[in-house]
Motif scaffolding. Structure first.
Motif: not given
Length: 491
Positions: A146-149, A369-376, A381-387, A417-422
Motif C-alpha cells: 500500500v505504500k507503493d500504490i 503484489a510481486a509484480l510491483v515489488k519485482d519491478l521496484k 517501477l519508476d518508468d513502468t505503470l501498473v493498473v 475501486s482500482i489501484w495504480m502504481a509506478g
C-alpha cells in the motif's frame, strides 16, 4: 479501359493524398531483404521505433504500462472499500434515497426486496505513509504494497452489463469498432523492441466460478487504426503464437526466402493500389519471423532466480496462470513491450461470494503484489505503470437469498475501486470516497475516461491531442466530453 484497370485507377486517386507521403516508407521497404523492419525516427525520450511525430507531448514518467484486468468486476465492498456501518444493517432494505432510482439489471430488478449484505470478510488498516489504507483479509499481499500504490475508490461508468462495460473501459466506447488503449499507445508512441509486438495480451486461468463472460478480441483490437496496432495474444499451450513455428521440413533459410518473395509480391500490389494495410501485412510477416526467436526466449523462465519465482508464488510454474503471466509481463517490460494486458476472468459473483471470491483473490493477490515489488527492486517501477481493476463494481444489496454465511452481488456501475502504481503515480494515496453503502460517490468521482486520460498522461500523452480522423470526426480514446487526468494521484 478494362474494369480492372479502371478499379485500380479509382483506388489510386482515392488514396492519392493519403499515400502521397508514403514514398520514403515505400523505399525503405526495399530493405526487407535483410530480414529486418526498417528503423524509423526515434525520439530521445522513448528510443522508439515508429510512433506519431510530436509524441510524446511532454516528458513521460512511464515508458510502458501493464494492465491487470479483473474481468467480471471484483466486489469493492469485499476488497478495498471498507464499510463497517453496514454490519448493523444486515438484511435491512437499501433505502430508496440511497438508490435514487438507479436502473437495475434484469437479474435483480424483479426482486421484492434489496437486503443489505455487509462484507463477511475482515478488514485491517495498513500504514501507507499517509492516513492509512483499509484492505480486506482476502488481499494480504496487496496490503503489503500500500505504500507503493494509489487506491482509487471512486471510479464510475455508465455501463451496467459486462460486455459493453469492458468494451467501454478498454476502447472508450460501449459499441464495438473503436481502437483499444494498447492500440492507441502503439499508434502514438511506437514500439521499443522490433523483435516483439508493442502490445501483448494474456488471458489467465482462474479458480472461482468457472462460468465467465466471453472476452472478444475487440478488447485489444485496433478498430479504425491499422491492424498492425492490434494486440497480439499469447497462448498458454502449444506455440505462444499460432503458426509461430515453421512446419516440419521447412528450415529457417527457406522460410526467409519465402518471406522475401512474398514481400516482393505484396510490394507490387502496394505500388498499384496504395492500400496501407498491405504495408501492415509485410511488416507483420517480418515481425512473425523475428518472433520465432524472441518469443521462446521471452517465455522461458528457467533462468529466473528461485527468490524471484518464490515471490510470485507456486502457480508461477504453470503456464497460463495469473502468476506466470505477471512474471511474463515483467519480462516483457524489460524487453521493451510498450503495453501488456492480462485478463483474469471469473469475478462475476452473483452468488457464492464466500466460496468464489477468496479463490479469485488468491489467484491474483500474491502475483500482482510481486509484480510491483519485482519491478521496484529492479529499478523499473519508476518508468513502468501498473493498473489493477475491473469494469464496474458490485451492489451492496444481495442478489437472491441472503444468509450470514453467503450472498451474491449484482452489477454496480456507480462506484468501484482500482489501484495504480509506478511511473507517474503518487505512492500511498487513497483517492475518492463513497457513502456508507458503497453505493454513491461522495467525494472526488473519477470517470473511466478520466482514468484512461491519467494513464495516457503518465506515458507523456495529452489525451485531447491523441486523435485519429475517422468518419469525419477526430476520434480519441477518451471521448468528446471534457475529461481531465486525476491530478491528485499524479506524482
Amino acid at each position: 479501359m478494362n474494369p480492372i484497370q479502371e478499379r485500380l485507377s479509382q483506388i489510386t486517386r482515392r488514396h492519392f493524398f493519403k499515400t502521397g507521403g508514403l514514398g520514403l516508407g515505400t523505399a525503405a521497404l526495399a530493405s526487407l531483404e535483410s530480414g529486418r523492419l526498417p528503423l524509423q525516427a526515434k525520439t530521445p525520450e522513448m528510443n522508439s521505433i515508429g510512433g506519431m511525430p510530436g509524441l510524446p507531448h511532454f516528458a513521460p514518467k512511464a515508458k510502458q504500462a501493464i494492465y491487470l484486468f479483473m474481468a467480471g468486476s471484483p466486489s469493492q465492498i469485499d476488497t478495498l472499500d471498507y464499510k463497517p456501518k453496514l454490519n448493523e444493517l444486515f438484511d435491512k432494505d437499501l433505502p430508496e434515497e440511497v438508490r435514487k432510482g438507479q436502473r437495475l439489471t434484469t437479474m435483480t430488478s424483479g426482486q421484492s426486496r434489496f437486503p443489505l449484505a455487509p462484507s463477511k470478510f475482515k478488514f485491517q488498516k495498513y500504514d501507507n505513509g499517509g492516513d492509512g489504507a483499509w484492505v480486506s483479509e482476502l488481499l494480504p499481499h496487496t496490503a503489503g504494497i500500500v505504500k507503493d500504490i494509489s487506491i482509487v475508490r471512486s471510479l464510475w461508468t455508465e455501463a451496467i452489463n459486462h460486455d459493453p462495460a469492458i468494451t467501454y473501459i478498454c476502447t472508450g466506447n460501449q459499441l464495438p469498432g473503436r481502437a483499444s488503449l494498447g492500440s492507441w499507445l502503439s499508434y502514438g508512441l511506437g514500439s521499443m523492441n522490433e523483435n516483439l509486438p508493442s502490445f501483448v495480451v494474456l488471458t489467465s486461468t482462474w479458480s472461482g466460478r468457472q462460468q465467465a463472460q466471453a472476452l472478444y478480441n475487440r478488447l485489444w483490437g485496433s478498430g479504425f487504426l491499422a491492424s498492425k496496432y492490434a494486440g497480439v495474444s499469447l497462448r498458454s499451450k502449444g506455440d505462444p503464437v499460432l503458426f509461430l513455428s515453421n512446419p516440419p521440413g521447412v528450415p529457417s533459410k527457406l522460410r526467409r526466402r519465402m518471406l522475401d518473395t512474398l514481400a516482393e509480391m505484396n510490394q507490387n500490389e502496394f505500388d498499384q493500389i496504395g492500400d496501407p494495410e498491405i504495408q501492415t501485412r509485410i511488416s507483420q510477416y517480418e515481425m512473425a519471423f523475428r518472433m520465432q526467436t524472441s518469443v521462446p526466449e521471452l517465455t522461458d523462465i528457467s533462468k529466473e532466480t528461485k527468490a524471484t519465482l518464490d515471490m510470485y508464488g507456486p502457480e508461477v510454474h504453470k503456464p497460463g496462470t495469473f502468476a506466470y503471466h505477471c512474471l511474463l509481463a515483467r519480462r516483457m517490460a524489460e524487453r521493451g513491450v510498450r503495453f501488456s494486458q492480462i485478463f483474469h476472468r471469473g469475478w462475476d459473483q452473483h452468488a457464492n461470494i464466500a466460496g468464489d471470491l477468496p479463490k479469485q483473490c488468491k489467484d491474483i493477490d500474491q502475483p500482482a503484489a510481486a509484480l510491483v515489488k519485482d519491478l521496484k527492486q529492479r529499478g523499473m517501477l519508476d518508468d513502468t505503470l501498473v493498473v489493477w481493476g475491473g469494469e464496474f463494481g458490485r451492489t451492496v444489496y444481495c442478489q437472491g437469498k441472503l444468509t450470514r454465511e453467503n450472498y451474491g452481488r449484482d452489477h454496480h456501475p456507480r462506484c468501484f475501486s482500482i489501484w495504480m502504481a509506478g511511473g507517474g503515480i503518487k505512492k500511498g494515496v487513497v483517492h475518492g470516497t463513497t457513502d456508507d453503502f458503497s453505493y454513491n460517490i461522495t467525494e472526488n468521482p473519477v470517470h473511466i475516461h478520466e482514468m484512461n486520460a491519467t494513464i495516457l498522461k503518465c506515458l507523456g500523452i495529452d489525451h485531447k491531442k491523441l486523435t485519429y480522423k475517422f468518419q469525419g470526426l477526430d476520434q480519441r480514446l477518451t471521448g468528446v466530453e471534457d475529461h481531465s487526468p486525476v491530478q491528485e494521484i499524479l506524482a
